[in-house]
Design a protein around this motif. Structure first.
Motif: not given
Length: 249
Positions: A18-32
């Motif tokens: 989820l974090a690295v393949v499917d949604f790398p940009e979104d997961l990082r922004l979501g963590l922010n």
């Protein structure tokens, strides 16, 4: 809730994808965005401003936090590198003047906020299995850090987070200082932001509860419209990209 080693392995594999393949940009922004939510909790804001690192060197501090989280996401909690990172977290948090509720809230913000962002703004919604995997990953981290009081499922954790925010969010000088120091970093996390002022564009990524907690006026409707259009265009582009790649990408 105690998972077997195999259950934890499967949960980590699903969450890592989820974090690295499917949604790398979104997961990082979501963590922010999840990290930003913690600024609205007075006890957490006092800790973050107390060292001066978050307000004095926000980019370095944010980078360090991201590196820790992605080390755990990449390697897993039981990999030697993951165990070393958990031990580091335990040392760093051993004497902080906050209680279990605040620690549970940070975990909830990191678990729930990214998935809510993906569900609202990315190319597809997360599945129930992905939500369960994210919860299992953070529940496993809580167990290794001795954090008590974590609800028993993703849905329960999300409900608990909303109720905690209703009770505990407050407008403080520390929270406002943290937001002001890091606004530019939030804009940098989102590619191709419209050419509106950074402050207004960044604020357009915050929900109403956060704006109220920080005492921030909602950005102009024109800015909200531009940011919303950019996000819809981005989601459409990502959807086409993943459709072309197919299920076995």
């Amino acid at each position: 809730m105690n998972l077997t080693a195999e259950q934890e392995r499967r949960a980590h594999a699903t969450y890592r994808r989820l974090a690295v393949v499917d949604f790398p940009e979104d997961l990082r922004l979501g963590l922010n965005l999840g990290f930003y939510r913690t600024f609205a909790v007075p006890a957490i804001a006092r800790v973050l401003t107390g060292t001066g690192k978050m307000t004095g060197r926000p980019k370095a501090r944010a980078k360090a936090t991201g590196a820790v989280m992605y080390t755990l996401i990449e390697h897993g909690l039981d990999h030697p590198t993951g165990r070393e990172t958990v031990a580091l977290l335990n040392r760093l948090h051993a004497h902080l003047p906050v209680g279990d509720e605040e620690f549970v809230y940070v975990l909830a913000a990191f678990c729930v906020a990214p998935l809510r962002w993906i569900d609202a703004r990315s190319w597809r919604s997360t599945t129930e299995a992905e939500k369960d995997a994210a919860f299992d990953f953070y529940a496993g981290l809580a167990q290794r850090m001795g954090i008590k009081g974590v609800p028993g499922s993703y849905t329960a954790l999300a409900t608990w987070m909303d109720e905690f925010e209703e009770r505990r969010f407050a407008n403080t000088a520390e929270g406002r200082a943290l937001l002001d120091a890091t606004r530019g970093l939030l804009a940098d996390r989102f590619p191709r932001l419209p050419t509106a002022p950074v402050r207004a564009a960044s604020d357009a990524l915050l929900d109403e509860r956060m704006l109220v907690a920080f005492g921030v006026e909602p950005p102009p409707s024109a800015v909200r419209g531009l940011v919303g259009a950019a996000l819809r265009w981005r989601a459409s582009r990502l959807r086409r990209r993943h459709r072309h790649r197919g299920p076995n990408r």
